[in-house]
Design a protein around this motif. Structure first.
Motif, PDB file in Angstrom:
ATOM      1  N   GLY A 245       1.030  -1.333  -0.210  1.00  0.00           N
ATOM      2  CA  GLY A 245       0.204  -0.094   0.034  1.00  0.00           C
ATOM      3  C   GLY A 245       0.856   1.416   0.262  1.00  0.00           C
ATOM      4  N   ARG A 246       2.064   1.296   0.068  1.00  0.00           N
ATOM      5  CA  ARG A 246       2.950   2.387   0.139  1.00  0.00           C
ATOM      6  C   ARG A 246       2.963   3.131  -1.352  1.00  0.00           C
ATOM      7  NH1 ARG A 246       8.351  -0.508   2.452  1.00  0.00           N
ATOM      8  NH2 ARG A 246       7.682  -1.803   0.793  1.00  0.00           N
ATOM      9  N   ILE A 247       3.269   4.404  -1.069  1.00  0.00           N
ATOM     10  CA  ILE A 247       3.343   5.145  -2.353  1.00  0.00           C
ATOM     11  C   ILE A 247       4.574   5.843  -2.334  1.00  0.00           C
ATOM     12  CG2 ILE A 247       2.275   7.292  -3.709  1.00  0.00           C
ATOM     13  CD1 ILE A 247      -0.610   6.588  -2.544  1.00  0.00           C
ATOM     14  N   THR A 248       5.400   5.626  -3.567  1.00  0.00           N
ATOM     15  CA  THR A 248       6.641   6.158  -3.813  1.00  0.00           C
ATOM     16  C   THR A 248       6.580   7.088  -5.016  1.00  0.00           C
ATOM     17  OG1 THR A 248       7.734   4.412  -2.483  1.00  0.00           O
ATOM     18  CG2 THR A 248       9.032   5.592  -3.928  1.00  0.00           C
ATOM     19  N   TYR A 249       7.211   8.193  -5.013  1.00  0.00           N
ATOM     20  CA  TYR A 249       7.140   9.051  -6.319  1.00  0.00           C
ATOM     21  C   TYR A 249       8.466   9.918  -6.029  1.00  0.00           C
ATOM     22  CZ  TYR A 249       4.395  12.736  -4.233  1.00  0.00           C
ATOM     23  OH  TYR A 249       3.854  13.671  -3.310  1.00  0.00           O
ATOM     24  N   ASP A 250       8.705  10.614  -7.178  1.00  0.00           N
ATOM     25  CA  ASP A 250      10.064  11.580  -7.262  1.00  0.00           C
ATOM     26  C   ASP A 250       9.509  13.046  -7.394  1.00  0.00           C
ATOM     27  OD1 ASP A 250      11.400   9.207  -7.396  1.00  0.00           O
ATOM     28  OD2 ASP A 250      11.474   9.115  -9.528  1.00  0.00           O
ATOM     29  N   ALA A 251      10.628  14.013  -6.860  1.00  0.00           N
ATOM     30  CA  ALA A 251      10.467  15.289  -7.392  1.00  0.00           C
ATOM     31  C   ALA A 251      11.885  15.713  -7.788  1.00  0.00           C
ATOM     32  CB  ALA A 251      10.090  15.898  -5.938  1.00  0.00           C
ATOM     33  N   ARG A 252      12.095  16.957  -8.240  1.00  0.00           N
ATOM     34  CA  ARG A 252      13.207  17.487  -8.785  1.00  0.00           C
ATOM     35  C   ARG A 252      13.354  18.778  -8.273  1.00  0.00           C
ATOM     36  NH1 ARG A 252      17.251  15.917 -12.261  1.00  0.00           N
ATOM     37  NH2 ARG A 252      18.125  17.571 -13.489  1.00  0.00           N
ATOM     38  N   ALA A 253      14.846  19.102  -8.001  1.00  0.00           N
ATOM     39  CA  ALA A 253      14.937  20.668  -7.731  1.00  0.00           C
ATOM     40  C   ALA A 253      16.117  21.114  -8.642  1.00  0.00           C
ATOM     41  CB  ALA A 253      15.257  20.512  -6.358  1.00  0.00           C
ATOM     42  N   ASN A 254      16.356  22.136  -8.835  1.00  0.00           N
ATOM     43  CA  ASN A 254      17.401  22.782  -9.384  1.00  0.00           C
ATOM     44  C   ASN A 254      18.327  23.269  -8.059  1.00  0.00           C
ATOM     45  OD1 ASN A 254      16.715  22.177 -11.876  1.00  0.00           O
ATOM     46  ND2 ASN A 254      15.570  23.742 -12.179  1.00  0.00           N
ATOM     47  N   ALA A 255      19.692  23.459  -8.241  1.00  0.00           N
ATOM     48  CA  ALA A 255      20.561  24.045  -7.349  1.00  0.00           C
ATOM     49  C   ALA A 255      21.572  25.046  -8.020  1.00  0.00           C
ATOM     50  CB  ALA A 255      21.366  23.158  -6.569  1.00  0.00           C
ATOM     51  N   VAL A 256      21.876  25.986  -7.437  1.00  0.00           N
ATOM     52  CA  VAL A 256      22.919  26.950  -7.847  1.00  0.00           C
ATOM     53  C   VAL A 256      23.944  27.496  -6.997  1.00  0.00           C
ATOM     54  CG1 VAL A 256      21.400  29.082  -7.844  1.00  0.00           C
ATOM     55  CG2 VAL A 256      23.227  29.186  -9.292  1.00  0.00           C
ATOM     56  N   LYS A 257      25.023  27.663  -7.134  1.00  0.00           N
ATOM     57  CA  LYS A 257      26.073  28.352  -6.080  1.00  0.00           C
ATOM     58  C   LYS A 257      27.127  29.122  -6.765  1.00  0.00           C
ATOM     59  CE  LYS A 257      29.184  24.317  -6.022  1.00  0.00           C
ATOM     60  NZ  LYS A 257      29.889  23.306  -5.370  1.00  0.00           N
ATOM     61  N   GLY A 258      27.592  30.220  -6.159  1.00  0.00           N
ATOM     62  CA  GLY A 258      28.567  31.003  -7.006  1.00  0.00           C
ATOM     63  C   GLY A 258      29.154  31.649  -5.811  1.00  0.00           C
ATOM     64  N   GLN A 259      30.199  32.372  -5.934  1.00  0.00           N
ATOM     65  CA  GLN A 259      31.038  32.952  -4.894  1.00  0.00           C
ATOM     66  C   GLN A 259      30.913  34.415  -5.104  1.00  0.00           C
ATOM     67  OE1 GLN A 259      35.357  31.901  -4.796  1.00  0.00           O
ATOM     68  NE2 GLN A 259      34.803  29.805  -4.244  1.00  0.00           N
ATOM     69  N   VAL A 260      30.957  35.067  -3.917  1.00  0.00           N
ATOM     70  CA  VAL A 260      31.306  36.713  -4.137  1.00  0.00           C
ATOM     71  C   VAL A 260      32.724  36.994  -4.495  1.00  0.00           C
ATOM     72  CG1 VAL A 260      31.341  38.756  -2.720  1.00  0.00           C
ATOM     73  CG2 VAL A 260      29.669  36.880  -2.044  1.00  0.00           C
ATOM     74  N   PRO A 261      33.185  37.881  -5.378  1.00  0.00           N
ATOM     75  CA  PRO A 261      34.335  37.948  -5.759  1.00  0.00           C
ATOM     76  C   PRO A 261      35.167  38.468  -4.803  1.00  0.00           C
ATOM     77  CG  PRO A 261      32.625  39.089  -7.192  1.00  0.00           C
ATOM     78  CD  PRO A 261      32.045  38.592  -6.071  1.00  0.00           C
ATOM     79  N   LYS A 262      36.358  37.896  -4.647  1.00  0.00           N
ATOM     80  CA  LYS A 262      37.459  38.192  -3.718  1.00  0.00           C
ATOM     81  C   LYS A 262      38.004  39.756  -3.698  1.00  0.00           C
ATOM     82  CE  LYS A 262      39.146  33.366  -3.231  1.00  0.00           C
ATOM     83  NZ  LYS A 262      40.220  32.646  -2.996  1.00  0.00           N
ATOM     84  N   LEU A 263      37.721  40.182  -4.905  1.00  0.00           N
ATOM     85  CA  LEU A 263      38.308  41.651  -5.074  1.00  0.00           C
ATOM     86  C   LEU A 263      37.086  42.454  -4.967  1.00  0.00           C
ATOM     87  CD1 LEU A 263      40.874  41.216  -7.824  1.00  0.00           C
ATOM     88  CD2 LEU A 263      41.238  41.274  -5.401  1.00  0.00           C
ATOM     89  N   ARG A 264      36.011  42.093  -4.476  1.00  0.00           N
ATOM     90  CA  ARG A 264      34.834  43.314  -4.727  1.00  0.00           C
ATOM     91  C   ARG A 264      34.927  44.387  -3.976  1.00  0.00           C
ATOM     92  NH1 ARG A 264      29.399  41.326  -1.520  1.00  0.00           N
ATOM     93  NH2 ARG A 264      30.887  41.335   0.331  1.00  0.00           N
ATOM     94  N   ALA A 265      35.544  44.249  -2.851  1.00  0.00           N
ATOM     95  CA  ALA A 265      35.832  45.222  -1.826  1.00  0.00           C
ATOM     96  C   ALA A 265      36.843  46.540  -2.488  1.00  0.00           C
ATOM     97  CB  ALA A 265      36.325  45.180  -0.606  1.00  0.00           C
ATOM     98  N   ALA A 266      38.009  45.919  -3.203  1.00  0.00           N
ATOM     99  CA  ALA A 266      38.817  46.814  -3.867  1.00  0.00           C
ATOM    100  C   ALA A 266      38.053  47.189  -5.189  1.00  0.00           C
ATOM    101  CB  ALA A 266      40.069  46.142  -4.415  1.00  0.00           C
ATOM    102  N   ASN A 267      37.268  46.578  -5.870  1.00  0.00           N
ATOM    103  CA  ASN A 267      36.621  47.151  -7.212  1.00  0.00           C
ATOM    104  C   ASN A 267      35.528  48.159  -6.740  1.00  0.00           C
ATOM    105  OD1 ASN A 267      38.163  45.233  -8.675  1.00  0.00           O
ATOM    106  ND2 ASN A 267      36.660  43.794  -8.697  1.00  0.00           N
ATOM    107  N   ALA A 268      35.208  48.166  -5.827  1.00  0.00           N
ATOM    108  CA  ALA A 268      34.050  49.057  -4.934  1.00  0.00           C
ATOM    109  C   ALA A 268      34.559  50.620  -5.147  1.00  0.00           C
ATOM    110  CB  ALA A 268      33.327  48.778  -3.918  1.00  0.00           C
ATOM    111  N   HIS A 269      35.835  50.480  -5.053  1.00  0.00           N
ATOM    112  CA  HIS A 269      36.483  51.946  -4.858  1.00  0.00           C
ATOM    113  C   HIS A 269      36.720  52.609  -6.270  1.00  0.00           C
ATOM    114  CE1 HIS A 269      36.659  51.619  -0.453  1.00  0.00           C
ATOM    115  NE2 HIS A 269      37.204  50.386  -0.756  1.00  0.00           N
TER     116      HIS A 269
END
Length: 269
Positions: A245-269
């Motif tokens: 009687g068990r019901i099994t089904y699937d779902a799908r997600a999308n994922a994303v990752k990125g970095q904050v630029p290491k030179l952001r502070a310098a570039n801001a000036h």
């Protein structure tokens, strides 16, 4: 998170309805992030703390902050024994109440499609993360049918009954997420799909779980008896059970990752 049409204010109902799904996808997501231990984390749209709990269990953070518009959800999160050290506050993803460069990582689990202006939300996450830190999210592939209860929603719509929808479903598309991260000035962007599977004890377990959804429960409560009976039959036919009687089904997600630029502070000036 919540919108004018969809409000998550019952932590226990959310735990059964979506918290389990969130942790299933979240485990793969955190393995993919592979973060260093003892980092400062921000969980944007933390809701009832389902993902936050997983984060603490798997990532050994130095600190965790969570923000969500629902005080009721946060009250449930504060009641989780594993989250005693986490700090929660009511707030808006598009106006995060933290100084610049406060965190090492900011994550947004199953939230981006609820943000009215996703681009602004991602910029805010980048603002509060230190240069070199990570901004990441995962979200059900709403346009692609990846939402765990899409089959139920489709059958409701098939009866000519409208179901509340989040304001930004397209933001969960893989290419849109990548563009949002690039538009926010993040670098080293990567994306991936996450497939998960959940088993319910039987149809009654599935149905009662779905009733806890703020988009579905109120809709079903207003349906005529005949329409409701038709709906249950159609849904049951699309959810074949095994010999137990068990019901099994699937779902799908999308994922994303990125970095904050290491030179952001310098570039801001």
């Amino acid at each position: 998170m919540q919108t004018n049409a969809i409000r998550f204010n019952n932590g226990a109902a959310y735990e059964r309805y979506m918290g389990k799904w969130s942790q299933l996808a979240g485990a793969t997501f955190l393995d993919w992030l592979s973060p260093e231990p003892t980092r400062q984390w921000l969980d944007v749209g933390c809701g009832n703390g389902a993902f936050t709990e997983l984060l603490i269990e798997r990532c050994s953070p130095a600190s965790v902050h969570g923000i969500d518009p629902s005080g009721e959800q946060l009250a449930y999160a504060r009641g989780r024994p594993a989250l005693r050290t986490a700090q929660f506050r009511v707030g808006d993803a598009m106006a995060l109440p933290y100084p610049d460069a406060t965190f090492d990582l900011a994550v947004m689990p199953l939230v981006i499609f609820f943000v009215p202006d996703p681009a602004r939300g991602i910029v805010e996450m980048g603002r509060v993360v230190r240069p070199g830190g990570t901004v990441a999210a995962y979200a059900w592939d709403m346009p692609g049918g990846g939402f765990p209860y899409e089959m139920l929603l489709a059958e409701i719509r098939g009866l000519g009954i409208a179901v509340p929808a989040p304001p930004s479903p397209d933001a969960s598309r893989m290419n849109v997420m990548q563009d949002l991260w690039a538009g926010a000035g993040l670098v080293e962007i990567e994306t991936r799909g996450i497939d998960v599977r959940r088993t319910f004890a039987d149809f009654a377990d599935f149905w009662e779980t779905a009733l806890g959804a703020p988009s579905v429960g109120p809709t079903l409560a207003t349906m005529a008896d005949d329409d409701l009976a038709t709906l249950k039959t159609r849904v049951r036919d699309r959810l074949p059970a095994d010999a137990s009687g068990r019901i099994t089904y699937d779902a799908r997600a999308n994922a994303v990752k990125g970095q904050v630029p290491k030179l952001r502070a310098a570039n801001a000036h």
